[in-house]
Design an enzyme around this catalytic site. Structure first.
Site, PDB file in Angstrom:
ATOM      1  N   GLU A 293      45.998  51.727  43.072  1.00  0.00           N
ATOM      2  CA  GLU A 293      46.398  52.295  44.368  1.00  0.00           C
ATOM      3  C   GLU A 293      46.507  53.824  44.350  1.00  0.00           C
ATOM      4  O   GLU A 293      47.580  54.391  44.592  1.00  0.00           O
ATOM      5  CB  GLU A 293      47.718  51.664  44.833  1.00  0.00           C
ATOM      6  CG  GLU A 293      47.600  50.165  45.046  1.00  0.00           C
ATOM      7  CD  GLU A 293      48.881  49.520  45.560  1.00  0.00           C
ATOM      8  OE1 GLU A 293      49.918  50.221  45.616  1.00  0.00           O
ATOM      9  OE2 GLU A 293      48.835  48.332  45.917  1.00  0.00           O
TER      10      GLU A 293
ATOM     11  N   GLU B 273      45.099  42.541  44.134  1.00  0.00           N
ATOM     12  CA  GLU B 273      46.429  42.039  44.475  1.00  0.00           C
ATOM     13  C   GLU B 273      46.335  41.387  45.842  1.00  0.00           C
ATOM     14  O   GLU B 273      45.672  41.905  46.745  1.00  0.00           O
ATOM     15  CB  GLU B 273      47.469  43.169  44.530  1.00  0.00           C
ATOM     16  CG  GLU B 273      47.759  43.857  43.215  1.00  0.00           C
ATOM     17  CD  GLU B 273      48.814  44.950  43.369  1.00  0.00           C
ATOM     18  OE1 GLU B 273      49.514  44.978  44.421  1.00  0.00           O
ATOM     19  OE2 GLU B 273      48.925  45.783  42.446  1.00  0.00           O
TER      20      GLU B 273
END
Length: 673
Positions: free
Chosen positions: A283, A401
């Site tokens: 991220e 995820e």
């Protein structure tokens, strides 16, 4: 004698060989052992063949850790045998061939090779060996997979979250030490891969070398070895974000550190088999320069690619996984990553994004309490964009995820912010859409799904939906409950069937089939339970769930329908402090769906004042066992003093209740309507 044409078989062989590594490191106890991956290559060729006999040459190349003494054992499918051997000791026995190094060639350094030859006998056929054992460990011949094939073989995947990525040590965020038994459990439950988030920064020394603590590298390697030994692919990442955020303001130092860390990681694992892949960064985000976020993400991805590939060994063609900015799936960020991948011109690259569903649904805010059309469309559109950008251009995608943001087993009363049946619909549909678009999903699990202390799933039904969703669909309905008001007269109640392409097979109460016509009717997709059946099923009509029936379909899991008796909840007056205020509540069989907060002038109160509907858990928290609805300090931090706020509490039984609160300093009073 007449010689038959030569033939040659080149086999790339992968084995896991044991090596003892002493580890005494903060965050795990005592001395633990790890396995070092051993990669090798065997070049086997028949150099001459005649009736009943043949000559062969075998070259063994060690691509892994140094070997002091080697043995190579194999079998033939047609019963051949060794009659003479040179440049190696012949330890063959009936039905099995075995060669061992001699004193001058027994040791094989990394990258070292040796050759030996033999004469063999055959009859009927002389098919090449299909497998070898290197120092007792089975090595299977492998054909290199394409990136698309390897990512497909990783479905489904599971995240070992909040563990090696935990700041302060492996157990600092509440999870126990990783064990091989944990990974065996994951494998036994059908998972094909794990994502291993790792925070490296606090285990890294200062510049200019940025040396990673060898003990930490060994611990990561131990977990990787366990995974590979249990037939799990494993994706190791750099989960650090805090220091990489500084890239726009400190480019030279951040890149130097990033490259140094990835070079060390890649060197440590350069001879590991292809079952290990690397993910650039988790991220990536750059709050000081949002305007150039995609360019900064590309900078890290390219630096990662260069650092890993430059180390050679198996890293020359190892699968590398590159994220979008913050692993976001909006089209501009997908396009930016696609441009980066195109520029690298490397066939062994995959893209990664994260997916937690439509955000208002995922956290229960703004009134998005159900798996409604907006939430469904967000799922379909997201996966379609990812497919069109990458899969249609032969770039595989890992959803590194996924899950629901509000799902947390530590929250009392309910484990998630959504109504339970709506959560099941989301999981069922996500599995289906991923199959349709050929995406690999890796469930984010920081302990909410698998209890790592007991190695049992906290919610077996939810787990069953994920497992079933790998191969088929399951039917659902517009809701999973029928609420019957205790004081009211029971009437017919209807639900809408979501067949999902399946055939509806009827209703069951336990092992008993309910009678169509007398107990229920089906008109189109409308399922109606009769008043007589509901009266019987409700029994003595105690508050809460009286019983559960099942709607069964031609495939997948049955849809559970709960028959619930309730009355309008009762809220009592209360007073307290802003850090501990709770509304005494008799729920009377009902449950809270969401909460609105408004001032007298109609403007929205509390956090996220763009909506009247507040976020579950962040602003309000029902506790059914304690009989209370708590309002959080974060809620009161943005409530104005001495201005009454009307809370409108929405319950799943269909009713709403108004309740007024007034804050003065740190004191709160609450009154029921």
């Amino acid at each position: 004698m007449s010689l038959y044409p030569r033939r040659r078989t080149r086999l790339r062989l992968i084995a896991v060989m044991g090596a003892v590594l002493a580890l005494l490191a903060t965050g795990f106890l005592g001395t633990v052992s790890a396995q070092a991956a051993q990669d090798c290559e065997v070049d086997y060729k028949v150099t001459g063949q005649w009736s009943g006999g043949f000559n062969a040459n075998v070259e063994v190349t060690n691509l892994g850790e140094p070997i002091k003494n080697w043995d190579l054992e194999w079998t033939w499918p047609d019963g051949q045998s060794v009659t003479d051997m040179w440049n190696a000791k012949d330890k063959s026995r009936a039905g099995s061939a075995k060669a061992s190094g001699r004193g001058y060639n027994a040791a094989l350094a990394t990258g070292g090779s040796t050759s030996f030859g033999f004469t063999g006998s055959w009859s009927g056929a002389n098919t090449d060996p299909t497998g070898f054992r290197l120092n007792g460990r089975l090595c299977e011949p492998t054909t290199p997979l394409s990136a698309m094939e390897q990512v497909a073989a990783m479905q489904p995947g599971w995240n070992l979250g909040n563990t090696l990525d935990a700041l302060g040590g492996e157990t600092a965020w509440g999870n126990p030490l990783i064990t091989e038994e944990l990974l065996r459990t994951i494998k036994a439950n059908g998972y094909k891969s794990i994502r291993l988030p790792v925070s490296w920064d606090e285990h890294t020394g200062p510049g200019p070398d940025y040396t990673i603590d060898p003990a930490w590298l060994d611990r990561v390697a131990q977990v990787v070895d366990w995974a590979i030994a249990n037939d799990l692919q494993v994706m190791v990442n750099q989960h650090d974000q805090m220091w990489t955020k500084l890239l726009p303001d400190d480019r030279e130092n951040v890149l130097a550190k990033f490259k140094a860390m990835w070079t060390q990681i890649a060197e440590r694992f350069k001879y590991y088999p292809s079952e290990l892949s690397f993910e650039s960064i988790n991220e990536p985000q750059f709050p000081s320069d949002e305007a150039n976020k995609d360019a900064h993400t590309a900078t890290l991805n390219v630096a990662f690619h260069e650092a890993v590939r430059s180390t050679g060994g198996n890293n020359e063609d190892r699968l590398l996984v590159l994220p979008t900015w913050v692993t976001n799936s909006e089209q501009p960020h997908l396009d930016a990553l696609k441009a980066t991948i195109d520029s690298l011109d490397d066939p062994m690259i995959a893209a990664t994004v994260h997916f937690y569903g439509f955000w208002p649904f995922s956290v229960n805010i703004a009134g998005f309490t159900t798996y409604d059309e907006a939430t469904q469309q967000d799922l379909k559109d997201t996966f379609q964009r990812v497919n069109d950008t990458f899969l249609d251009n032969d770039i595989p995608v890992i959803v590194g995820e996924w899950g629901v943001l509000g799902y947390d087993y530590t929250r009392p009363g309910v484990p998630q912010s959504q109504q339970y049946g709506e959560l099941l619909k989301f999981f069922e549909a996500t599995m289906y859409e991923a199959r349709e678009q050929k995406l690999t999903l890796m469930l984010w699990d920081a302990g909410s799904y698998l209890n790592r202390n007991t190695l049992e799933w906290r919610d077996p039904l939810l787990r069953s939906y994920m497992e079933s969703g790998m191969t088929t669909r399951s039917g659902t309905a517009s809701f999973d409950s029928i609420y019957l008001e205790k004081a009211g007269t029971i009437a017919d109640e209807s639900l809408t069937l979501n067949r999902n392409g399946l055939e509806f097979k009827g209703l069951w109460h336990g092992d008993t089939a309910l009678a169509e016509g007398a107990d229920y009717t089906v008109t189109g997709d409308t399922l109606t339970l009769t008043a007589a059946a509901l009266t019987r099923l409700a029994g003595d009509r105690a508050y809460g769930t009286n019983t559960t029936i099942e709607a069964r379909f031609s495939d997948g899991l049955p849809w559970r329908i709960h028959i619930i008796t309730y009355d309008t909840p009762q809220l009592s007056d209360a007073s307290g402090a802003t850090d501990s205020f709770a509304i005494p509540t008799r729920f009377l069989g009902d449950q809270l769906a969401t909460m609105e907060a408004k001032y007298a002038d109609g403007t929205n109160a509390g956090p996220n004042d763009w909506t009247a509907f507040k976020e579950f858990w962040a602003a309000y928290r029902p506790d059914y066992d304690a009989g209370a609805i708590s309002l959080t300090p974060d809620f009161f931090n943005v409530v104005r003093d001495d201005e009454p706020v009307t809370l409108t509490l929405h319950f799943w039984g269909g009713g709403t209740i108004d309740y007024t609160i007034t804050k003065t300093g740190t004191t709160v009073t609450g009154t029921s309507a």
